[in-house]
Design a protein around this motif. Sequence first.
Motif, PDB file in Angstrom:
ATOM      1  N   GLY A  84     -10.500  61.139  54.151  1.00 40.65           N
ATOM      2  CA  GLY A  84     -11.402  61.486  55.254  1.00 40.65           C
ATOM      3  C   GLY A  84     -12.709  60.747  55.183  1.00 40.65           C
ATOM      4  O   GLY A  84     -12.985  59.985  54.272  1.00 40.65           O
ATOM      5  N   ARG A 177      -8.329  66.612  62.565  1.00 40.17           N
ATOM      6  CA  ARG A 177      -7.738  65.316  62.817  1.00 40.17           C
ATOM      7  C   ARG A 177      -8.116  64.824  64.204  1.00 40.17           C
ATOM      8  O   ARG A 177      -8.274  65.602  65.139  1.00 40.17           O
ATOM      9  CB  ARG A 177      -6.210  65.414  62.736  1.00 40.17           C
ATOM     10  CG  ARG A 177      -5.681  65.908  61.397  1.00 40.17           C
ATOM     11  CD  ARG A 177      -5.835  64.871  60.323  1.00 40.17           C
ATOM     12  NE  ARG A 177      -5.076  63.657  60.617  1.00 40.17           N
ATOM     13  CZ  ARG A 177      -5.042  62.606  59.817  1.00 40.17           C
ATOM     14  NH1 ARG A 177      -5.716  62.617  58.683  1.00 40.17           N
ATOM     15  NH2 ARG A 177      -4.332  61.544  60.150  1.00 40.17           N
ATOM     16  N   GLU A 182      -9.286  61.671  59.909  1.00 39.11           N
ATOM     17  CA  GLU A 182      -9.703  63.016  59.533  1.00 39.11           C
ATOM     18  C   GLU A 182     -11.225  63.084  59.571  1.00 39.11           C
ATOM     19  O   GLU A 182     -11.901  62.380  58.830  1.00 39.11           O
ATOM     20  CB  GLU A 182      -9.193  63.356  58.130  1.00 39.11           C
ATOM     21  CG  GLU A 182      -9.390  64.824  57.770  1.00 39.11           C
ATOM     22  CD  GLU A 182      -8.736  65.153  56.440  1.00 39.11           C
ATOM     23  OE1 GLU A 182      -9.426  64.983  55.414  1.00 39.11           O
ATOM     24  OE2 GLU A 182      -7.554  65.546  56.411  1.00 39.11           O
TER      25      GLU A 182
END
Length: 395
Positions: A84, A177, A182
Amino acid sequence: MSQDLYETLGVSRDADGDTIKKAYRRLARQLHPDVNPDPETQERFKDVTRAYEVLSDPEKRRMYDLGGDPFNGAGGGFAGAGAGFSFTDIMDAFFGGAAGGAAGGGRGPRPRVRRGQDALIRLDVDLAEAAFGTTRELKVDTAVLCSLCQGSGAAPGSSPKQCETCHGRGETVHQQRSFLGEIRTMRPCAACRGYGTIIPEPCRECSGDGRVRSRRNLNVKIPAGVDTGTRVQLSGQGEVGPGGGPAGDLYVEIHVADHPVFVRQGHDLHCTVTVPMTAAALGTTLDLPLLEADLVSDDDEATELETTVELEIRTGTQSGTEIVIGGLGVPALRGSGRGDIVVRVVVETPTRLDERQEELLRELAALRQEEAPDGQVHAAPKSVFSRFRDAFNQR
């Protein structure tokens, strides 16, 4: 990785965290898909974001500098599984670091101690009090400092504890998401409401707020010359803030009651005096009460205040005549001097005459050759609208 991450961000290998962050912000403003949507630019934006994700994390940067894979074999995509990136950093690039803060834009816990709100109350005063000033005692109902906890909000013998959910940061990370991968966003912690601390034992008097409602007496000095709508500011006399924070200000809004004699217009006082027809014709002198008379009570046997002024009605005064008495109106609120008293004279014509009075008036009319006057006819004064219409028609 086929490309050097330092070259991708355009920084040297010994660049510090602030330099790396500034470089990322600059590139993100140029390459973000919302700004430049072509596919080649999007790919470069992903590379820049991956480079920043690694170099902004001390542990991943150390692993990269040693030749390891900071994504743990995740495959070199825009964001590896579980890795992420912070959506806050992208928002910072466009809005200067105001994304997702716990206290309206800033990161970190918001303070429990804040300034209190200002308070406004209305005060009715007499015209004389407004003109010459006065001191009044008010009953004010506001929030004051809790005397039991002295503003801390915690019960005696206890203290606030660090929030176990956000560990004192006042905000928590939420992941989701999106087409960018992410995304992590920062939100105020729901457990501590963004404060970073929790009060396990709230004060029983204020329920943890650090303040309570209370009624108190307050002396307010009203300066000379105020008028309806004037606000007198009392610094620090408003609401005490949450957590025992500094108090706001108290504003006292003045409302001046109607006076039985005078009508105020700015600093001038206007009144009307009615005199008999004979007094207007022959002239007379009257004692006109001043506004100072309202300051003298019936119990005051001796006073240095002048409560009346001599008003001269000159011989032949016509109804509607205005007499100006200078310097006896309302004092100026800011500056020196006083306004004037403007007296409008109304001549009263008798409506009931006995035989003798009628005889005398007829004799006077004969002496003045006014038994059958023709009268003088004048055009009525034009209204403002009429004058405007005439001016427009002349164009």
